[in-house]
Design an enzyme around this catalytic site. Sequence first.
Site, PDB file in Angstrom:
ATOM      1  N   HIS A   1       1.261 -11.628   1.735  1.00 31.52           N
ATOM      2  CA  HIS A   1       0.146 -10.955   1.058  1.00 31.52           C
ATOM      3  C   HIS A   1      -0.471 -11.784  -0.066  1.00 31.52           C
ATOM      4  CE1 HIS A   1      -1.274  -6.579   0.116  1.00 31.52           C
ATOM      5  NE2 HIS A   1      -2.234  -7.442  -0.170  1.00 31.52           N
TER       6      HIS A   1
ATOM      7  N   TYR B   1       0.834  -1.214   0.000  1.00 31.40           N
ATOM      8  CA  TYR B   1       0.000   0.000   0.000  1.00 31.40           C
ATOM      9  C   TYR B   1       0.865   1.259   0.000  1.00 31.40           C
ATOM     10  CZ  TYR B   1      -3.602  -3.321   1.671  1.00 31.40           C
ATOM     11  OH  TYR B   1      -4.448  -4.388   1.835  1.00 31.40           O
TER      12      TYR B   1
END
Length: 279
Positions: A103, A48
């Site tokens: 992730h 992010y």
Amino acid sequence: METTILNNKLECPLIGIGTFMLSPTEAENSVREALKMGYSLVDTANAYVNERACGRGIKGSGKKREEVFISTKLWPSEYENDNAVDETLERLGVDYVDLLYIHQPAGNWMAGYRQLEKAYKDGKAKSIGISNFEGKYIEELQTKWEIVPQFIQVEAHPYFTQKELRKTLDKYDIRLMSWYPLGHGDKALINEPVFAKLGEKYGKSSAQIILRWHTQMGFVVIPGSKNVEHIKDNLDILDFKLTDEEMAEIAKLDKNERYYHRTDAQLIQFAGWKPDFEK
Ligand SMILES: NC(=O)c1ccc[n+]([C@@H]2O[C@H](COP(=O)([O-])OP(=O)(O)OC[C@H]3O[C@@H](n4cnc5c(N)ncnc54)[C@H](OP(=O)(O)O)[C@@H]3O)[C@@H](O)[C@H]2O)c1
């Protein structure tokens, strides 16, 4: 804030602030304001590119380190970087995280999982998790894990309730943290008439009814928002309870249909992409 007890006895808040697609400035503001109004869980990720900003938001909230449950995720291009965990902690400005995920099941993800296990043993991650590891990936991992993860983070909402996956999770007492809990801005989900009807009964918005559904499904929920009013509303969902009949009515919306369809080609791309970390 209500909490849930993980399979390693750690306590985790039921509601958190999500920061996917938030710019550093937006993430810092959302995290700071959320914590100030009573949130205690923050979800971010290497990918992010706002971990530093989340760290600033946490500091700016005035909360003590131990009052915040910090969740972040190693990106696949970091799985073979032996310093990935320390670099992640440095960006966040902390010396441990409460939850560390891998992730994506991309690249050398087993090396990534071994890094989580090491971080767990070293006290740098109080719990560990896998993100987007449905189906064959969690099946393979089960034959190799030394430490059973505490969490899986996957897409989940009333249109897609992860029925299959939940059978495996129940077996190992692994908690589900739902992403796209509100449909990632898709209006069709939020505009389902059943949510407006229940919202009227309980004096809540449709979004609040959906988030309450998540918590009653046993999911930890991390709605993303850069709007302080929404952030406030999203926390205000624990003072009512949907009845079994109402949960059954919402269950009828399940289409077993995701919003996000990841391809094998994308997994290859993910493994090759390096986040351009904030300096
Ligand atoms: N592991 C993964 O691969 C993965 C993937 C995706 C997401 N995630 C995590 O999951 C979190 C949640 O997913 P998401 O943020 O993509 O989707 P989401 O939470 O389903 O939806 C976010 C959208 O809903 C709006 N919203 C938030 N609260 C609202 C409310 N009370 N009423 C009306 N609209 C509202 C937000 O707009 P406003 O900003 O205007 O409020 C934003 O457009 C992420 O932030 C991230 O932390 C993880």
